[in-house]
Scaffold this motif. Structure first.
Motif, PDB file in Angstrom:
ATOM      1  N   ASP A 104      -3.946 -23.360  48.549  1.00 30.15           N
ATOM      2  CA  ASP A 104      -5.065 -23.870  47.763  1.00 30.15           C
ATOM      3  C   ASP A 104      -6.375 -23.985  48.525  1.00 30.15           C
ATOM      4  N   LYS A 148      -8.807 -21.175  48.424  1.00 30.22           N
ATOM      5  CA  LYS A 148      -9.479 -20.785  47.181  1.00 30.22           C
ATOM      6  C   LYS A 148     -10.941 -21.217  47.242  1.00 30.22           C
ATOM      7  N   HIS A 149     -11.750 -20.407  46.636  1.00 31.87           N
ATOM      8  CA  HIS A 149     -13.192 -20.628  46.678  1.00 31.87           C
ATOM      9  C   HIS A 149     -13.544 -22.024  46.179  1.00 31.87           C
ATOM     10  N   GLY A 150     -14.312 -22.713  46.937  1.00 30.53           N
ATOM     11  CA  GLY A 150     -14.782 -24.024  46.490  1.00 30.53           C
ATOM     12  C   GLY A 150     -13.845 -25.184  46.787  1.00 30.53           C
ATOM     13  N   MET A 151     -12.668 -24.882  47.316  1.00 30.31           N
ATOM     14  CA  MET A 151     -11.698 -25.969  47.520  1.00 30.31           C
ATOM     15  C   MET A 151     -11.925 -26.699  48.842  1.00 30.31           C
ATOM     16  N   THR A 184     -14.428 -29.467  48.792  1.00 33.00           N
ATOM     17  CA  THR A 184     -14.175 -30.527  47.808  1.00 33.00           C
ATOM     18  C   THR A 184     -12.831 -31.184  48.105  1.00 33.00           C
ATOM     19  N   ALA A 185     -11.771 -30.554  47.675  1.00 29.29           N
ATOM     20  CA  ALA A 185     -10.443 -31.117  47.937  1.00 29.29           C
ATOM     21  C   ALA A 185     -10.185 -31.213  49.433  1.00 29.29           C
ATOM     22  N   PHE A 197     -10.573 -34.398  51.452  1.00 25.34           N
ATOM     23  CA  PHE A 197      -9.648 -35.510  51.259  1.00 25.34           C
ATOM     24  C   PHE A 197      -8.260 -35.164  51.784  1.00 25.34           C
ATOM     25  N   MET A 198      -8.134 -33.991  52.320  1.00 26.90           N
ATOM     26  CA  MET A 198      -6.833 -33.521  52.744  1.00 26.90           C
ATOM     27  C   MET A 198      -6.766 -33.478  54.260  1.00 26.90           C
TER      28      MET A 198
END
Lengths: 79, 338
Positions: free
Chosen positions: A33, A36-39, A42-43, A46-47
């Motif tokens: 994940d 993937k573009h933009g992840m 953003t995500a 927090f990971m």
């Protein structure tokens, strides 16, 4: 040879911003994940690697071994 | 104790002073520094009390309004720091809490399915999978109430990725239900384990990525709206959720007493509540056969049409748009089964 350090306490975003190769290694390990573009921005903020390992049921030792093979040193973080 | 009183009086004195300076024409920026210094580490509540005392003493409401600008300018960041609820997900009735409650219920249901599977209990499996279908409601709320806000904040990839997985779960559950209806169990075992694993992973993502992201960005009034609309969409595997009543002051992001709010009424503060519009609720149509969920959103999530196949959110068509000229947002309608 300068050895690269992976701080497990840092977010995936922080790690990959400093060193894009880390994203490739993580993708190979099964963390699809974040590639993937933009992840990442953003995500990815927090990971952390340990969190992701728990979520995807990937052994942390396998992760450490994969990084060691690429010349990285894994530093235990706080989370 | 007397020191406290002295401090309180001192702070009231400062506020009066600052208002005086604003009155003389000093700008918000100029008084901001003084305000910050005097009130460093002080709770917004105490500041509200100080302001309230002044109003009670006869301070005109218009002056309070000016103070609001300073207050907001200084405390925009630190109100959150001082007064952020320890964890919104611990407030009963808060959508974050409800989401977690539903996830705990889903985990129990996953256990029920696993148990039935281990015992090769086809009837038990049918029932538990049927019940698991309530996850559709859980995902629906996430997609229609939460994702639009993320998209407004420019966070577009995670919703797309998550929605894709939600659809995979739905498709898998439908397939499994079909198999079980035909009495077929052997082929389903792997499918069932796979979907349960996906659901478990999604629960983790929701609580460890989605929620922190939302908590970081959403305002209290946005959460409030989500809470209201959640009630309308229904809950997944849990009973009634008590109404959550956030402190009204928090919604404005500025802890001012009611006199200030009266002063603000009708005036566009241009704050977060105005800028960030979210989903509005739903309309009933055709005797409840088809529900339309008008939601305000920028080009973002595509809406689901019952029976439409495919896990690719990109391919789902818009089902209709409205002008939305005032806000620049379109209104898209969501059809759901039911």
């Amino acid at each position: 040879m300068k050895s690269k350090i992976i701080d497990l306490g840092q977010t995936v975003y922080e790690l990959c911003m400093k060193d894009p190769e880390i994203a490739d290694i993580l993708a190979e390990l099964g963390f699809w994940d974040i590639t993937k573009h933009g992840m990442l921005g953003t995500a990815g903020r927090f990971m952390t690697i340990p969190k992701g390992a728990r979520m995807k049921d990937i052994q942390i030792d396998d992760i450490k071994a994969a990084f060691a093979r690429r010349g990285y040193q894994v530093k235990e973080g706080l989370s | 104790m007397s020191e406290e009183i002295n401090n309180r009086e001192y702070r009231q004195k400062i506020i009066k002073e600052l208002i005086g300076q604003l009155h003389q024409g000093k700008s918000v920026d100029e008084v901001k520094q003084r305000f910050a210094e005097a009130f460093e580490g002080v709770s917004a509540e105490e500041i509200s009390q100080a302001e309230q005392a002044l109003i009670a003493d006869g301070l005109p409401v218009t002056e309070v309004q000016r103070l609001c600008d300073v207050h907001a300018a200084v405390f925009k960041g630190s109100i959150e720091n001082i007064h952020r609820p320890a964890d919104p997900a611990q407030i009963v009735g808060h959508p974050a809490h409800t989401l977690k409650r539903e996830n705990r219920a889903l985990e129990k249901q996953i256990e029920a399915v696993t148990a039935a599977l281990e015992q090769s209990d086809v009837q038990g499996l049918k029932q538990s999978i049927d019940k698991l279908w309530e996850i559709d409601r859980h995902y629906l709320k996430k997609e229609n109430l939460l994702f639009p806000y993320l998209e407004q904040y420019g966070i577009t990839a995670p919703p797309k990725v998550m929605w894709g997985v939600d659809d995979e779960v739905r498709a898998a559950l439908k397939e499994i239900k079909g198999d079980l209806a035909g009495g077929e169990l052997s082929g389903s075992k792997e499918k069932i384990n796979e979907v349960l694993h996906k659901i478990g992973e999604m629960i983790f993502k929701e609580e460890n990525i989605l929620l922190p992201m939302l908590i970081e960005n959403l305002t209290a009034d946005e959460w409030k709206r989500i809470a209201e609309e959640s009630g309308e969409l229904g809950y997944c595997l849990i009973d009634e959720v008590p109404e959550w009543k956030p402190a009204v002051q928090e919604e404005k992001g500025c802890q001012l007493p009611s006199a200030c709010k009266r002063a603000h009424r009708g005036k566009d503060r241009g704050g977060s509540a105005q800028r960030r519009k979210g989903p509005r609720g739903f309309l009933d149509q055709n005797g409840g056969k088809v529900r339309l969920y008008p939601v305000l959103c920028r080009p973002g999530p595509q809406w689901r049409i019952p029976g439409s196949a495919g896990s690719d959110p990109e391919r789902r068509p818009h089902t209709g748009t409205d002008g939305g000229k005032e806000t620049g947002f379109g209104i898209k309608h969501l059809y759901i089964e039911g």
